[in-house]
Design a protein around this motif. Structure first.
Motif, PDB file in Angstrom:
ATOM      1  N   ASP A 266     -48.804 -20.826  83.548  1.00 40.19           N
ATOM      2  CA  ASP A 266     -47.985 -22.041  83.504  1.00 40.19           C
ATOM      3  C   ASP A 266     -47.568 -22.373  82.070  1.00 40.19           C
ATOM      4  N   VAL A 267     -48.497 -22.223  81.139  1.00 40.70           N
ATOM      5  CA  VAL A 267     -48.212 -22.511  79.735  1.00 40.70           C
ATOM      6  C   VAL A 267     -47.203 -21.500  79.200  1.00 40.70           C
ATOM      7  N   HIS A 268     -47.412 -20.226  79.493  1.00 40.21           N
ATOM      8  CA  HIS A 268     -46.480 -19.200  79.030  1.00 40.21           C
ATOM      9  C   HIS A 268     -45.094 -19.434  79.624  1.00 40.21           C
ATOM     10  N   GLY A 269     -45.039 -19.768  80.891  1.00 38.96           N
ATOM     11  CA  GLY A 269     -43.758 -20.052  81.534  1.00 38.96           C
ATOM     12  C   GLY A 269     -43.062 -21.245  80.908  1.00 38.96           C
ATOM     13  N   ALA A 270     -43.838 -22.263  80.567  1.00 34.26           N
ATOM     14  CA  ALA A 270     -43.266 -23.451  79.923  1.00 34.26           C
ATOM     15  C   ALA A 270     -42.682 -23.101  78.567  1.00 34.26           C
ATOM     16  N   VAL A 271     -43.402 -22.304  77.789  1.00 32.86           N
ATOM     17  CA  VAL A 271     -42.902 -21.896  76.468  1.00 32.86           C
ATOM     18  C   VAL A 271     -41.596 -21.128  76.627  1.00 32.86           C
ATOM     19  N   GLN A 272     -41.577 -20.167  77.517  1.00 31.10           N
ATOM     20  CA  GLN A 272     -40.375 -19.363  77.701  1.00 31.10           C
ATOM     21  C   GLN A 272     -39.211 -20.215  78.204  1.00 31.10           C
TER      22      GLN A 272
ATOM     23  N   ILE B  84     -44.730 -28.594  75.706  1.00 30.83           N
ATOM     24  CA  ILE B  84     -45.370 -27.548  76.514  1.00 30.83           C
ATOM     25  C   ILE B  84     -46.287 -28.179  77.551  1.00 30.83           C
ATOM     26  N   ALA B  85     -47.046 -29.193  77.145  1.00 31.61           N
ATOM     27  CA  ALA B  85     -47.934 -29.890  78.078  1.00 31.61           C
ATOM     28  C   ALA B  85     -47.136 -30.500  79.222  1.00 31.61           C
ATOM     29  N   GLU B  86     -46.053 -31.169  78.873  1.00 32.95           N
ATOM     30  CA  GLU B  86     -45.236 -31.818  79.900  1.00 32.95           C
ATOM     31  C   GLU B  86     -44.610 -30.799  80.847  1.00 32.95           C
ATOM     32  N   ARG B  87     -44.033 -29.751  80.295  1.00 29.14           N
ATOM     33  CA  ARG B  87     -43.336 -28.759  81.120  1.00 29.14           C
ATOM     34  C   ARG B  87     -44.317 -27.956  81.971  1.00 29.14           C
ATOM     35  N   SER B  88     -45.507 -27.662  81.424  1.00 29.20           N
ATOM     36  CA  SER B  88     -46.463 -26.818  82.152  1.00 29.20           C
ATOM     37  C   SER B  88     -47.315 -27.600  83.135  1.00 29.20           C
TER      38      SER B  88
ATOM     39  N   GLY C 110     -54.809 -32.322  75.922  1.00 30.36           N
ATOM     40  CA  GLY C 110     -56.161 -32.044  75.422  1.00 30.36           C
ATOM     41  C   GLY C 110     -56.638 -30.649  75.804  1.00 30.36           C
ATOM     42  N   THR C 111     -56.288 -30.216  76.990  1.00 31.74           N
ATOM     43  CA  THR C 111     -56.664 -28.869  77.435  1.00 31.74           C
ATOM     44  C   THR C 111     -55.987 -27.814  76.571  1.00 31.74           C
TER      45      THR C 111
END
Length: 176
Positions: free
Chosen positions: A4-10, A26-30, A35-36
């Motif tokens: 999810d994080v990688h997808g958000a970055v891309q 990134i937090a919002e998009r993923s 904090g995580t």
């Protein structure tokens, strides 16, 4: 979560530059709590390095065409492709941040593996009786100009630019 994080970055990088990217975006998009992200990756650069490392681990295999010249040409095409577009800038930013932030930091394992694989490609050529350059020479003649072009936004475009670098490498190996 990592996917999810990688997808958000891309996804974010399709809409904006690396310089504009924030860990909050990134937090919002993923959908992963801010904090995580900090606990898992420590910083934005940590996230970017993880994305880059994943991308590098999926790179094409080292070429084995049977001739040094063709192997090096294919390797250079792969390297140019890996450095193209936003992923190349992401790689550069992540590597600079890691290296400047920690004098003891080595290369990401996936990048070290690529250099080891290049060494194996050159060793195969030597075993066939060809006169391969060193990994350092390939880096100086092919990779460094590609990275400098990316860094200074002067990256030459098209096959002719890459051919110029490969012609220089051919002269070093006595093949041109």
């Amino acid at each position: 979560m990592r996917a999810d994080v990688h997808g958000a970055v891309q996804s974010l990088l399709r809409d904006q530059s690396v310089a504009e990217l924030t860990i909050a975006q990134i937090a919002e998009r993923s959908g992963v709590h801010l904090g995580t992200l900090y606990r898992r990756w420590g910083s934005l650069d940590g996230i970017l390095l993880d994305v880059v490392t994943e991308r590098l681990s999926q790179s094409s295999p080292m070429p084995d065409t049977g001739t040094l010249g063709e192997d090096l040409r294919e390797y250079a095409r792969q390297a140019a492709s890996d450095l193209a577009g936003p992923e190349g800038k992401l790689l550069l930013r992540a590597l600079v941040a890691v290296r400047l932030g920690n004098d003891e930091a080595g290369l990401p394992p996936a990048l070290s593996r690529r250099f080891d694989e290049l060494g194996e490609l050159l060793d195969r050529a030597a075993a066939r009786g060809e006169n391969p350059p060193t990994v350092q020479e390939v880096f100086e003649v092919v990779i460094a100009p590609l990275v400098a072009g990316l860094l200074f936004d002067t990256q030459p475009q098209g096959p002719k630019a890459l051919d110029h670098l490969l012609d220089r490498l051919d002269r070093i190996t006595g093949q041109g």
